[in-house]
Scaffold this motif. Sequence first.
Motif, mmCIF file in Angstrom:
data_model
loop_
_atom_site.group_PDB
_atom_site.id
_atom_site.type_symbol
_atom_site.label_atom_id
_atom_site.label_comp_id
_atom_site.label_asym_id
_atom_site.label_seq_id
_atom_site.Cartn_x
_atom_site.Cartn_y
_atom_site.Cartn_z
ATOM 1 N N ASP A 52 -29.279 -27.520 -8.606
ATOM 2 C CA ASP A 52 -29.034 -28.958 -8.629
ATOM 3 C C ASP A 52 -30.333 -29.754 -8.553
ATOM 4 O O ASP A 52 -31.295 -29.341 -7.892
ATOM 5 C CB ASP A 52 -28.117 -29.349 -7.476
ATOM 6 N N VAL A 53 -30.316 -30.900 -9.222
ATOM 7 C CA VAL A 53 -31.497 -31.755 -9.300
ATOM 8 C C VAL A 53 -31.112 -33.183 -8.946
ATOM 9 O O VAL A 53 -30.063 -33.671 -9.365
ATOM 10 C CB VAL A 53 -32.103 -31.732 -10.723
ATOM 11 N N VAL A 54 -31.950 -33.844 -8.168
ATOM 12 C CA VAL A 54 -31.770 -35.266 -7.892
ATOM 13 C C VAL A 54 -33.105 -35.956 -8.132
ATOM 14 O O VAL A 54 -34.154 -35.476 -7.693
ATOM 15 C CB VAL A 54 -31.259 -35.522 -6.450
ATOM 16 N N ILE A 55 -33.056 -37.068 -8.857
ATOM 17 C CA ILE A 55 -34.250 -37.858 -9.150
ATOM 18 C C ILE A 55 -34.065 -39.232 -8.528
ATOM 19 O O ILE A 55 -33.023 -39.862 -8.698
ATOM 20 C CB ILE A 55 -34.494 -37.995 -10.670
ATOM 21 N N ARG A 56 -35.084 -39.690 -7.812
ATOM 22 C CA ARG A 56 -35.013 -40.968 -7.113
ATOM 23 C C ARG A 56 -36.107 -41.899 -7.628
ATOM 24 O O ARG A 56 -37.272 -41.502 -7.728
ATOM 25 C CB ARG A 56 -35.190 -40.749 -5.611
ATOM 26 N N VAL A 57 -35.711 -43.146 -7.957
ATOM 27 C CA VAL A 57 -36.660 -44.163 -8.423
ATOM 28 C C VAL A 57 -36.675 -45.298 -7.408
ATOM 29 O O VAL A 57 -35.648 -45.937 -7.158
ATOM 30 C CB VAL A 57 -36.268 -44.707 -9.804
ATOM 31 N N ASN A 58 -37.832 -45.555 -6.814
ATOM 32 C CA ASN A 58 -37.981 -46.616 -5.825
ATOM 33 C C ASN A 58 -39.022 -47.636 -6.262
ATOM 34 O O ASN A 58 -40.010 -47.281 -6.924
ATOM 35 C CB ASN A 58 -38.407 -46.044 -4.467
ATOM 36 N N ASP A 59 -38.809 -48.887 -5.877
ATOM 37 C CA ASP A 59 -39.808 -49.927 -6.126
ATOM 38 C C ASP A 59 -40.873 -49.891 -5.040
ATOM 39 O O ASP A 59 -40.579 -49.702 -3.859
ATOM 40 C CB ASP A 59 -39.154 -51.315 -6.122
ATOM 41 N N GLN A 60 -42.117 -50.075 -5.458
ATOM 42 C CA GLN A 60 -43.209 -50.256 -4.507
ATOM 43 C C GLN A 60 -44.193 -51.252 -5.114
ATOM 44 O O GLN A 60 -45.110 -50.875 -5.844
ATOM 45 C CB GLN A 60 -43.912 -48.944 -4.170
ATOM 46 N N GLY A 61 -43.958 -52.525 -4.820
ATOM 47 C CA GLY A 61 -44.792 -53.557 -5.400
ATOM 48 C C GLY A 61 -44.633 -53.612 -6.905
ATOM 49 O O GLY A 61 -43.523 -53.713 -7.430
ATOM 50 N N SER A 62 -45.748 -53.498 -7.604
ATOM 51 C CA SER A 62 -45.728 -53.559 -9.074
ATOM 52 C C SER A 62 -45.491 -52.191 -9.709
ATOM 53 O O SER A 62 -45.455 -52.072 -10.929
ATOM 54 C CB SER A 62 -47.056 -54.126 -9.587
ATOM 55 N N GLU A 63 -45.329 -51.164 -8.877
ATOM 56 C CA GLU A 63 -45.141 -49.812 -9.393
ATOM 57 C C GLU A 63 -43.784 -49.258 -8.982
ATOM 58 O O GLU A 63 -43.131 -49.758 -8.073
ATOM 59 C CB GLU A 63 -46.244 -48.872 -8.874
ATOM 60 N N ARG A 64 -43.383 -48.211 -9.706
ATOM 61 C CA ARG A 64 -42.166 -47.500 -9.375
ATOM 62 C C ARG A 64 -42.540 -46.075 -8.965
ATOM 63 O O ARG A 64 -43.359 -45.425 -9.625
ATOM 64 C CB ARG A 64 -41.209 -47.440 -10.577
ATOM 65 N N LEU A 65 -41.959 -45.630 -7.855
ATOM 66 C CA LEU A 65 -42.190 -44.277 -7.370
ATOM 67 C C LEU A 65 -41.029 -43.387 -7.809
ATOM 68 O O LEU A 65 -39.870 -43.741 -7.606
ATOM 69 C CB LEU A 65 -42.295 -44.248 -5.852
ATOM 70 N N VAL A 66 -41.360 -42.268 -8.415
ATOM 71 C CA VAL A 66 -40.330 -41.329 -8.882
ATOM 72 C C VAL A 66 -40.517 -39.990 -8.179
ATOM 73 O O VAL A 66 -41.604 -39.412 -8.198
ATOM 74 C CB VAL A 66 -40.409 -41.137 -10.413
ATOM 75 N N ASP A 67 -39.440 -39.529 -7.558
ATOM 76 C CA ASP A 67 -39.463 -38.222 -6.891
ATOM 77 C C ASP A 67 -38.358 -37.348 -7.452
ATOM 78 O O ASP A 67 -37.259 -37.824 -7.760
ATOM 79 C CB ASP A 67 -39.279 -38.384 -5.382
ATOM 80 N N ILE A 68 -38.654 -36.074 -7.572
ATOM 81 C CA ILE A 68 -37.710 -35.102 -8.115
ATOM 82 C C ILE A 68 -37.530 -33.977 -7.107
ATOM 83 O O ILE A 68 -38.502 -33.495 -6.504
ATOM 84 C CB ILE A 68 -38.219 -34.499 -9.444
#
Length: 237
Positions: free
Chosen positions: A190-206
Amino acid sequence: MKILVSLTSLIAFLLVVLAGPLYKFDVIELGTAFTGFKFGVYAGIAALVLLALQFLLRRKTVTLGSAIMAVVFSAIAIAMPLNMMNKAKSVPPIHDISTDLVNPPEFVAIAPLRADAPNPVAYDGIETAEQQRTAYPELQTLTYPQPKAELVGAVEQAVKNLGWELVNTDSNEGIVEATDTTMWFGFKDDVVIRVNDQGSERLVDIRSKSRIGGSDLGKNAERVHAFIKELDAVLAK
């Protein structure tokens, strides 16, 4: 002896090659499949020994076609399990990989699907994180300039391009969940991908986690790498 050599090499080949599909379709249990691996290696070695004896004692009965077939079948039966063993020795015995080791993405919609899985849905903890840092130091949180909605859409597309089963998309939370089924044994990871806002950038974790097994033979790390490559390709279009 020619028939014995051919039959032994064929049995060795089938014991190894069919172990995965038979487990995948619930014909045999995983332990039985791995036992088939072991006896496949033994049978492959036995076939090569018998072939050598045939060359020494009954050379006239040896034909090129039967000898090549015996060598190929035996080599496959021996090499495949040994390659898996060598792979297991070269990677840490873990099955939960995340680009964020402090706050790994959590499974939501997938959690009920793992209810009966031997490996629990929770992250495996500090020891796993330490082993991952040593083995895969390059796997870290990614940053992108694209808007969150665009990134979530790109993540979905990357999942589809990789042939994974899309389980859940929550655009508001920036979560995409999917399941990848391995071809040979049919293991579900199983895979989960998370997209979070951090100011002007987006953080992506897998995060990628196996449902079964102690060691993933490096498969989850390979999957995370493959996803990152595919996501970058989608965003570059």
